[in-house]
Scaffold this motif. Structure first.
Motif, short mmCIF file in Angstrom:
data_model
loop_
_atom_site.label_atom_id
_atom_site.label_comp_id
_atom_site.label_asym_id
_atom_site.label_seq_id
_atom_site.Cartn_x
_atom_site.Cartn_y
_atom_site.Cartn_z
N LYS A 10 -84.61 10.58 116.39
CA LYS A 10 -84.18 11.40 115.25
C LYS A 10 -84.02 10.43 114.07
O LYS A 10 -83.02 9.74 113.97
CB LYS A 10 -82.84 12.05 115.62
N ARG A 56 -79.78 5.34 117.58
CA ARG A 56 -78.83 6.45 117.37
C ARG A 56 -78.45 6.98 118.76
O ARG A 56 -77.84 6.25 119.51
CB ARG A 56 -79.45 7.51 116.45
N SER A 57 -78.83 8.22 119.08
CA SER A 57 -78.52 8.72 120.43
C SER A 57 -79.62 8.38 121.42
O SER A 57 -79.68 8.94 122.52
CB SER A 57 -78.28 10.23 120.39
N ALA A 77 -75.93 2.94 115.88
CA ALA A 77 -75.50 3.34 114.53
C ALA A 77 -74.74 4.65 114.65
O ALA A 77 -75.29 5.73 114.47
CB ALA A 77 -76.72 3.48 113.63
N ASN A 103 -70.01 7.26 110.25
CA ASN A 103 -70.60 8.59 110.06
C ASN A 103 -69.57 9.71 110.24
O ASN A 103 -69.92 10.89 110.33
CB ASN A 103 -71.81 8.81 111.00
N ARG A 225 -69.53 15.95 122.47
CA ARG A 225 -70.67 15.84 123.38
C ARG A 225 -70.72 17.08 124.26
O ARG A 225 -69.68 17.56 124.71
CB ARG A 225 -70.52 14.60 124.29
N LYS A 272 -78.57 17.62 117.44
CA LYS A 272 -77.24 17.17 117.03
C LYS A 272 -77.26 16.89 115.53
O LYS A 272 -77.99 16.02 115.05
CB LYS A 272 -76.83 15.93 117.82
N ALA A 275 -74.11 13.91 112.38
CA ALA A 275 -74.28 12.71 111.55
C ALA A 275 -75.57 12.78 110.73
O ALA A 275 -76.02 11.77 110.21
CB ALA A 275 -74.29 11.48 112.45
#
Ligand code: 3PG
Length: 306
Positions: A10, A56-57, A77, A103, A225, A272, A275
């Protein structure tokens, strides 16, 4: 030349990409942006010659870490680092860091936006309710929870919180009514906003026993989450409490079942979104780049999580 791989399924906003590159350029590092990849195999190939990573994720599995022979540091991040296999990183002498707080405002604004969206029946034209005068329970008073509380005060909401890791006096000094247990928090609140991390202790911890403390018209907002919710218990609660609502930033595993059964009482963002703002991407991205530089140049391990 030190190579930093920025691996983001993402991607960051374009402005953040430019600024991350500029910070790394100034340090004399090479930056390689690896965005929207579609498989772990692609990531495993891309990481082969990286000295550092910003993610990121993105799932940083033992396979990814083992494939990255030069890797010294991974910076997530963002706040939650449940996507990084810390054990494999530690075994391979790879430092893992997060960027707490960078974030948080974006996530807090989304949590409030989701409350309004649900209170106004998804903007479908029917008569909804207001946030003013309602009781908001903040489950975990960290960087995001605290910001949600502050914004919600402006809406005239009454704020409650439960967080065994934050001194009671600190929360009280900020005008929050402190609950001694999660059960007490859920019983007191019209809205619950979740800000707990996903770990072995918290996964599926938002279960039948806890949710049953809420009133029939209760609303749970999950910008934390999906794993912290026990989805089967959630279905049972929503069957029993026929006005109970659940809004989540990232779809649950049982999203189709929940949507089919409960319609407008649920809402899930497709990806998601918490952020997903230029500001959050810039803040977290630049912090990540600076943390990598500080670690590689000076051995600074602030924000190390393994
Ligand atoms: C976080 O833990 O910081 C948030 O969940 C943001 O995740 P994202 O970078 O994948 O949007």
């Amino acid at each position: 030349m030190t190579k930093v791989l920025i691996a983001t399924v993402k991607p960051f906003a374009a402005a953040a990409v430019d600024q991350i590159k500029s910070v790394l350029d100034k340090a004399g590092y090479e930056s390689s942006f690896f965005e929207r990849y579609s498989s772990q195999d692609e990531l495993i190939k891309a990481v082969a010659d990286a000295d550092a990573m910003i993610v990121r994720s993105d799932k940083i599995t033992p396979e990814v870490i083992n494939a990255a022979k030069n890797l010294k540091i991974v910076v997530r991040a963002g706040a939650g680092f449940d996507n990084v296999n810390l054990e494999a990183a530690t075994t391979n002498n790879v430092v893992v860091m997060n960027t707490p707080g960078q974030n948080s405002n974006a996530v807090a604004e989304l949590a409030i936006g989701m409350m309004i969206y649900q209170a106004r029946n998804h903007f479908n034209g029917t008569s909804g309710t207001e946030l003013k005068g309602k009781k908001l329970g903040i489950h975990a008073y960290g960087n995001v929870g605290r910001l949600v509380a502050n914004i919600a005060k402006g809406f005239g909401m009454e704020i409650f919180a439960f967080d065994p890791f934050i001194p009671k006096e600190k929360m009280e000094a900020e005008g929050v009514t402190v609950c001694d247990t999660a059960e007490e928090l859920y019983a007191a609140s019209d809205y619950i906003s979740l800000h707990i991390p996903a770990n072995d202790k918290t996964k599926k911890s938002i279960n039948y026993n806890l949710l049953s403390n809420m009133k029939d018209g209760g609303v749970v907002i999950n910008t934390a989450r999906k794993e912290v919710i026990d989805e089967i218990d959630l279905v049972t609660i929503m069957e029993e409490k026929t006005n109970f609502k659940y809004v989540s930033d990232i779809a649950p595993d049982n999203k189709d079942l929940l949507k089919d059964k409960f319609g407008i009482r649920v809402f899930f963002s497709p990806k998601k979104m918490g952020a997903q703002t230029a500001e959050a991407n810039i803040n977290a991205g630049i912090a990540s780049a600076n943390q990598i530089i500080a670690f590689l140049e000076k051995g600074d391990t602030t924000f190390k999580v393994n």
